[in-house]
Scaffold this motif. Structure first.
Motif, PDB file in Angstrom:
ATOM      1  N   HIS A 157       0.903  -1.275  -0.012  1.00 18.49           N
ATOM      2  CA  HIS A 157       0.075   0.021  -0.023  1.00 18.49           C
ATOM      3  C   HIS A 157       0.972   1.179  -0.030  1.00 18.49           C
ATOM      4  CE1 HIS A 157      -3.789   2.239   0.475  1.00 18.49           C
ATOM      5  NE2 HIS A 157      -3.132   2.913   1.468  1.00 18.49           N
ATOM      6  N   ALA A 158       2.107   1.296   0.590  1.00 17.01           N
ATOM      7  CA  ALA A 158       2.944   2.459   0.624  1.00 17.01           C
ATOM      8  C   ALA A 158       3.657   2.557  -0.541  1.00 17.01           C
ATOM      9  CB  ALA A 158       3.982   2.173   1.760  1.00 17.01           C
ATOM     10  N   GLY A 159       3.468   1.672  -1.481  1.00 17.32           N
ATOM     11  CA  GLY A 159       4.367   1.557  -2.855  1.00 17.32           C
ATOM     12  C   GLY A 159       5.683   1.228  -2.699  1.00 17.32           C
ATOM     13  N   LEU A 160       6.073   0.414  -1.646  1.00 14.16           N
ATOM     14  CA  LEU A 160       7.620   0.160  -1.615  1.00 14.16           C
ATOM     15  C   LEU A 160       8.014  -1.200  -2.297  1.00 14.16           C
ATOM     16  CD1 LEU A 160       8.181   1.130   2.249  1.00 14.16           C
ATOM     17  CD2 LEU A 160       9.449   2.358   0.310  1.00 14.16           C
ATOM     18  N   VAL A 161       6.970  -1.958  -2.252  1.00 14.91           N
ATOM     19  CA  VAL A 161       6.937  -3.232  -2.963  1.00 14.91           C
ATOM     20  C   VAL A 161       5.792  -3.462  -4.058  1.00 14.91           C
ATOM     21  CG1 VAL A 161       8.063  -4.123  -1.058  1.00 14.91           C
ATOM     22  CG2 VAL A 161       5.864  -4.694  -1.519  1.00 14.91           C
ATOM     23  N   SER A 162       6.432  -4.476  -4.966  1.00 14.34           N
ATOM     24  CA  SER A 162       5.203  -4.914  -6.089  1.00 14.34           C
ATOM     25  C   SER A 162       4.796  -6.265  -5.942  1.00 14.34           C
ATOM     26  CB  SER A 162       5.693  -4.502  -7.539  1.00 14.34           C
ATOM     27  OG  SER A 162       7.029  -5.154  -7.544  1.00 14.34           O
ATOM     28  N   GLN A 163       3.939  -6.427  -6.521  1.00 20.63           N
ATOM     29  CA  GLN A 163       3.140  -7.766  -6.274  1.00 20.63           C
ATOM     30  C   GLN A 163       2.835  -8.508  -7.710  1.00 20.63           C
ATOM     31  OE1 GLN A 163      -0.758  -8.071  -4.850  1.00 20.63           O
ATOM     32  NE2 GLN A 163      -0.345  -9.100  -3.124  1.00 20.63           N
ATOM     33  N   ARG A 164       3.199  -9.767  -7.784  1.00 18.79           N
ATOM     34  CA  ARG A 164       2.819 -10.423  -8.980  1.00 18.79           C
ATOM     35  C   ARG A 164       2.509 -12.010  -8.862  1.00 18.79           C
ATOM     36  NH1 ARG A 164       8.432 -10.319  -9.909  1.00 18.79           N
ATOM     37  NH2 ARG A 164       9.144 -12.074 -10.504  1.00 18.79           N
ATOM     38  N   ARG A 165       1.576 -12.465  -9.570  1.00 16.22           N
ATOM     39  CA  ARG A 165       1.347 -13.719  -9.343  1.00 16.22           C
ATOM     40  C   ARG A 165       2.013 -14.558 -10.469  1.00 16.22           C
ATOM     41  NH1 ARG A 165      -2.325 -17.537  -7.355  1.00 16.22           N
ATOM     42  NH2 ARG A 165      -3.574 -15.949  -6.280  1.00 16.22           N
ATOM     43  N   VAL A 166       2.870 -15.559  -9.885  1.00 14.54           N
ATOM     44  CA  VAL A 166       3.401 -16.781 -10.670  1.00 14.54           C
ATOM     45  C   VAL A 166       2.904 -18.154 -10.187  1.00 14.54           C
ATOM     46  CG1 VAL A 166       5.733 -17.815 -11.411  1.00 14.54           C
ATOM     47  CG2 VAL A 166       5.425 -15.393 -11.131  1.00 14.54           C
ATOM     48  N   SER A 167       2.130 -18.744 -11.060  1.00  8.61           N
ATOM     49  CA  SER A 167       1.252 -20.051 -10.865  1.00  8.61           C
ATOM     50  C   SER A 167       0.516 -19.721  -9.466  1.00  8.61           C
ATOM     51  CB  SER A 167       2.315 -21.091 -10.403  1.00  8.61           C
ATOM     52  OG  SER A 167       1.766 -22.244 -10.666  1.00  8.61           O
ATOM     53  N   ARG A 168       0.964 -20.641  -8.388  1.00  6.01           N
ATOM     54  CA  ARG A 168       0.123 -20.455  -7.269  1.00  6.01           C
ATOM     55  C   ARG A 168       0.793 -19.542  -6.196  1.00  6.01           C
ATOM     56  NH1 ARG A 168      -1.220 -26.790  -6.064  1.00  6.01           N
ATOM     57  NH2 ARG A 168       0.746 -27.112  -7.221  1.00  6.01           N
ATOM     58  N   GLN A 169       2.171 -18.874  -6.782  1.00  8.14           N
ATOM     59  CA  GLN A 169       2.856 -18.179  -5.742  1.00  8.14           C
ATOM     60  C   GLN A 169       2.529 -16.837  -6.051  1.00  8.14           C
ATOM     61  OE1 GLN A 169       6.668 -19.853  -6.222  1.00  8.14           O
ATOM     62  NE2 GLN A 169       6.531 -20.985  -4.222  1.00  8.14           N
ATOM     63  N   ILE A 170       2.594 -15.956  -4.893  1.00  9.31           N
ATOM     64  CA  ILE A 170       2.733 -14.192  -5.123  1.00  9.31           C
ATOM     65  C   ILE A 170       4.154 -13.850  -4.910  1.00  9.31           C
ATOM     66  CG2 ILE A 170       1.825 -12.301  -4.224  1.00  9.31           C
ATOM     67  CD1 ILE A 170      -0.646 -13.993  -5.262  1.00  9.31           C
ATOM     68  N   ILE A 171       4.533 -13.346  -5.758  1.00  8.73           N
ATOM     69  CA  ILE A 171       6.052 -12.621  -5.728  1.00  8.73           C
ATOM     70  C   ILE A 171       6.168 -11.549  -5.487  1.00  8.73           C
ATOM     71  CG2 ILE A 171       8.139 -12.605  -6.957  1.00  8.73           C
ATOM     72  CD1 ILE A 171       7.089 -15.463  -6.828  1.00  8.73           C
ATOM     73  N   TYR A 172       6.523 -11.034  -4.410  1.00  7.92           N
ATOM     74  CA  TYR A 172       6.989  -9.678  -4.032  1.00  7.92           C
ATOM     75  C   TYR A 172       8.361  -9.130  -4.388  1.00  7.92           C
ATOM     76  CZ  TYR A 172       2.538  -9.736  -1.373  1.00  7.92           C
ATOM     77  OH  TYR A 172       1.307  -9.980  -0.984  1.00  7.92           O
ATOM     78  N   ALA A 173       8.403  -8.075  -4.867  1.00 10.48           N
ATOM     79  CA  ALA A 173       9.683  -7.513  -5.066  1.00 10.48           C
ATOM     80  C   ALA A 173       9.762  -5.819  -4.800  1.00 10.48           C
ATOM     81  CB  ALA A 173       9.968  -7.495  -6.780  1.00 10.48           C
ATOM     82  N   MET A 174      10.890  -5.460  -4.383  1.00 14.70           N
ATOM     83  CA  MET A 174      11.285  -4.097  -4.161  1.00 14.70           C
ATOM     84  C   MET A 174      10.678  -3.151  -5.336  1.00 14.70           C
ATOM     85  SD  MET A 174      15.241  -3.517  -4.172  1.00 14.70           S
ATOM     86  CE  MET A 174      14.878  -1.574  -3.603  1.00 14.70           C
ATOM     87  N   VAL A 175      10.436  -1.768  -4.947  1.00 13.38           N
ATOM     88  CA  VAL A 175      10.344  -0.917  -5.991  1.00 13.38           C
ATOM     89  C   VAL A 175      11.458   0.341  -5.615  1.00 13.38           C
ATOM     90  CG1 VAL A 175       8.747   0.824  -6.998  1.00 13.38           C
ATOM     91  CG2 VAL A 175       7.898  -1.508  -6.115  1.00 13.38           C
ATOM     92  N   PRO A 176      12.418   0.049  -6.595  1.00 12.62           N
ATOM     93  CA  PRO A 176      13.487   0.821  -6.182  1.00 12.62           C
ATOM     94  C   PRO A 176      13.442   2.376  -6.258  1.00 12.62           C
ATOM     95  CG  PRO A 176      14.218  -0.750  -7.995  1.00 12.62           C
ATOM     96  CD  PRO A 176      12.880  -1.047  -7.619  1.00 12.62           C
ATOM     97  N   ALA A 177      12.490   3.040  -7.251  1.00 14.38           N
ATOM     98  CA  ALA A 177      12.094   4.108  -7.442  1.00 14.38           C
ATOM     99  C   ALA A 177      11.375   4.740  -5.880  1.00 14.38           C
ATOM    100  CB  ALA A 177      11.005   4.594  -8.450  1.00 14.38           C
ATOM    101  N   ALA A 178      10.873   3.973  -5.356  1.00 19.15           N
ATOM    102  CA  ALA A 178      10.122   4.448  -4.170  1.00 19.15           C
ATOM    103  C   ALA A 178      11.088   4.749  -3.134  1.00 19.15           C
ATOM    104  CB  ALA A 178       9.134   3.270  -3.632  1.00 19.15           C
ATOM    105  N   MET A 179      12.223   3.814  -2.943  1.00 17.98           N
ATOM    106  CA  MET A 179      13.198   4.451  -2.165  1.00 17.98           C
ATOM    107  C   MET A 179      14.033   5.437  -2.358  1.00 17.98           C
ATOM    108  SD  MET A 179      14.657   3.943   0.890  1.00 17.98           S
ATOM    109  CE  MET A 179      13.549   2.496   1.181  1.00 17.98           C
ATOM    110  N   ASN A 180      14.316   5.580  -3.736  1.00 20.38           N
ATOM    111  CA  ASN A 180      15.035   6.870  -4.404  1.00 20.38           C
ATOM    112  C   ASN A 180      14.184   8.005  -4.040  1.00 20.38           C
ATOM    113  OD1 ASN A 180      16.986   5.024  -5.275  1.00 20.38           O
ATOM    114  ND2 ASN A 180      15.927   5.105  -7.356  1.00 20.38           N
ATOM    115  N   ALA A 181      12.922   8.106  -4.208  1.00 18.93           N
ATOM    116  CA  ALA A 181      11.823   9.094  -3.885  1.00 18.93           C
ATOM    117  C   ALA A 181      12.060   9.678  -2.281  1.00 18.93           C
ATOM    118  CB  ALA A 181      10.625   8.851  -4.294  1.00 18.93           C
ATOM    119  N   LEU A 182      11.989   8.341  -1.388  1.00 11.72           N
ATOM    120  CA  LEU A 182      11.814   8.795  -0.200  1.00 11.72           C
ATOM    121  C   LEU A 182      13.069   9.438   0.265  1.00 11.72           C
ATOM    122  CD1 LEU A 182      10.517   8.367   2.652  1.00 11.72           C
ATOM    123  CD2 LEU A 182      11.434   6.087   2.761  1.00 11.72           C
TER     124      LEU A 182
END
Lengths: 116, 116
Positions: free
Chosen positions: A58-83
DNA sequence: GGCATATTTCGAGTTTCCTTGAAGGGTGGA
DNA sequence: TCCACCCTTCAAGGAAACTCGAAATATGCC
């Protein structure tokens, strides 16, 4: 980046579990990690982990995507840069003598910091 | 910098009034600002401001000194440097392709980041 | 000493956050 | 279709944070 977004990002990181999860994702890089792997490494029950990951999402720090049955989370570099840019904006009135985190010139136009 | 200190710093900044106060102090630089000036610019009652400044002080993000009847608060640059370094540590597994906030080489030895 | 200024401490009420088990939804294999 | 797996949503209780008026402390001036 406005103060509301910055507070949201800080609040998201202001928790031991969420900060640990975020750092795992920072280390994992663009590939990210599935929720289950994060829960296992943090020793958290699934519902607790979801609660925290949603906060980061919700804070935009990570992103979410589904791969098969798993939900993959990944950092969003731009969010940290902006912060970081927001936190050090106008540092020392523009004299840039506070160290690495205080570089007005660099902070004014970081990569991906369009939200700033 | 350990996770407890990082969470303390993030918690201190995870509030609109405290973040605004911190940014005022970042802009003010080493000279800092008296509590009264911060309260006036933030529109907060004195007791509320003290509550928030104590949080920033306890987290090590700002310092406090008395000058006559006034208490001057000032940012502690090393604290922010250490925090940013901690957040971006081992970023992207060391590939440094995430932008300004992701520089493993720079983050490993920032100025004044002895607590990291 | 007596008073004004600047800030902190105290206390109580309200609000928000954190945790976790149980149940539900989406996906893939047989 | 049926089941197993992965994750999310829901709900309730306990813990912690935020707010601010009133009182207290520290300092400086006369």
């Amino acid at each position: 980046m406005d103060i509301v977004s910055a507070v949201a990002a800080m609040s998201a990181l202001a928790n031991e579990h969420r900060l640990a999860a975020y750092r795992l994702l920072v280390e994992a890089g663009p590939d990210g990690l599935p929720a289950g792997a994060i829960a296992e490494r943090l020793g958290l029950p699934p519902s607790s982990l979801t609660f925290h990951l949603q906060a980061l999402l919700h804070a935009g720090l990570v992103s979410q995507r589904r791969v098969s049955r798993q939900i993959i989370y990944a950092m969003v570099p731009a969010a940290m840069n902006a912060l970081v840019a927001y936190l050090t904006e106008h540092c020392c009135g523009g004299h840039a003598d506070c160290g690495p985190a205080c570089h007005p010139a660099a902070a004014s136009a970081p990569v991906g910091a369009s939200a700033a």
